[in-house]
Enzyme design. Sequence first.
Site, PDB file in Angstrom:
ATOM      1  N   ASN A   1       0.844  -1.189   0.000  1.00 57.14           N
ATOM      2  CA  ASN A   1       0.000   0.000   0.000  1.00 57.14           C
ATOM      3  C   ASN A   1       0.883   1.243   0.000  1.00 57.14           C
ATOM      4  O   ASN A   1       1.981   1.238   0.554  1.00 57.14           O
ATOM      5  CB  ASN A   1      -0.909   0.010   1.235  1.00 57.14           C
ATOM      6  CG  ASN A   1      -1.660   1.311   1.418  1.00 57.14           C
ATOM      7  OD1 ASN A   1      -1.310   2.138   2.257  1.00 57.14           O
ATOM      8  ND2 ASN A   1      -2.679   1.519   0.606  1.00 57.14           N
TER       9      ASN A   1
ATOM     10  N   GLU B   1      -1.431   0.841  -5.308  1.00 59.03           N
ATOM     11  CA  GLU B   1      -1.500   2.196  -5.855  1.00 59.03           C
ATOM     12  C   GLU B   1      -0.455   2.452  -6.942  1.00 59.03           C
ATOM     13  O   GLU B   1      -0.672   3.260  -7.845  1.00 59.03           O
ATOM     14  CB  GLU B   1      -1.340   3.238  -4.743  1.00 59.03           C
ATOM     15  CG  GLU B   1      -2.535   3.394  -3.829  1.00 59.03           C
ATOM     16  CD  GLU B   1      -2.624   2.331  -2.741  1.00 59.03           C
ATOM     17  OE1 GLU B   1      -3.619   2.322  -2.009  1.00 59.03           O
ATOM     18  OE2 GLU B   1      -1.680   1.511  -2.644  1.00 59.03           O
TER      19      GLU B   1
ATOM     20  N   ASP C   1      -5.242  21.106  10.269  1.00 58.85           N
ATOM     21  CA  ASP C   1      -5.877  20.147   9.371  1.00 58.85           C
ATOM     22  C   ASP C   1      -6.458  20.846   8.151  1.00 58.85           C
ATOM     23  O   ASP C   1      -6.312  22.051   7.962  1.00 58.85           O
ATOM     24  CB  ASP C   1      -6.962  19.379  10.137  1.00 58.85           C
ATOM     25  CG  ASP C   1      -7.082  17.935   9.673  1.00 58.85           C
ATOM     26  OD1 ASP C   1      -6.695  17.653   8.530  1.00 58.85           O
ATOM     27  OD2 ASP C   1      -7.568  17.097  10.451  1.00 58.85           O
TER      28      ASP C   1
END
Length: 333
Positions: A130, A193, A239
Amino acid sequence: MNIDNKNIIEITEELSSEYEVSRVLRDYPKDTVIIKNVKGFDMPVISGICNTRAKIAESINCEVSEITEKIIEASDNPIKVDKFTDFSEYNTLEANLDKIPILTHYKRDGGKYITAGVVFARDPVSGIQNASIHRMMVLDDKRLVIRIVPRNLFTYFQNAQKEGKDLEIAIAIGMDPAILLASTTSIPIDYNEMDVANAFKDGELTLIKCGDLEVPQADIILEGKISVSETVREGPFVDLTDTYDIIRDQPVINLEKMHIKKDNPCYHAIIPAGFEHKLLQGLPQEPRIFKSVKNAVPTVENVVLTEGGCCWLHAAVSINKQTEGDGKNAIMA
């Protein structure tokens, strides 16, 4: 990184990696910028390689209006990578984060943060690899603390915990925008990916064998392990919505080696809550919304997560309306 030098803004003023670089980068929200003179470092900082849809479209060889279609096509038709190289173009050293101009972005941040690091790991159970972007706070010259949200890497980490073995990882920083985009796509857990990235690259992607992992060529590649037993407090960190995320106990990464490209390496920094952050996190979700809506309204034409909604909270869905209920069905989907 394959970046068009004609469209890069170069800043030659000496700037500190603590606050000053971040402050200047905020003045160029949609430009690609290189900070050439970072105080105490030989390596420049680059930012903004993916901060507009036009740049992302160019990286995957399509028009802006075709991005969703291109991501769906690559995700549905990944191409297994069969080209590999080695670290002959790199200087390999003992890990030392003090040699890299990692930024402290804002005054209340928990520390210096790697923001454009793609983490590569292999599931101890299935063996599937991953790739995903995670924020990582610097603890010292050889340790990071990583924020892991409940997705693929979190599952791999849980499997490693069950086996009682630290999870081997590689962190790649400074790479082709198309590979960054592929690392953020939402694909089934049994997909890789890098095979999606290879589809973006028409089967021409070359990876490096890094222990048991296969990683793309990047300006900086770090090798280490996520500890299954050690956690520390991570945060605060700004964030996506330009507000501070909470502090949590998160796993520690113990680094062992680092590989730095011999030929003009740059440290890629994504400014928290900047357009690069928003687009890389939000834009790959548009194909998911498109597919969900298409199941209910086959005449859907496009989906955009708007900048006003931080590319996360507000979607505009375009449909070719056939019946009175189509709009409502699209919203429900």
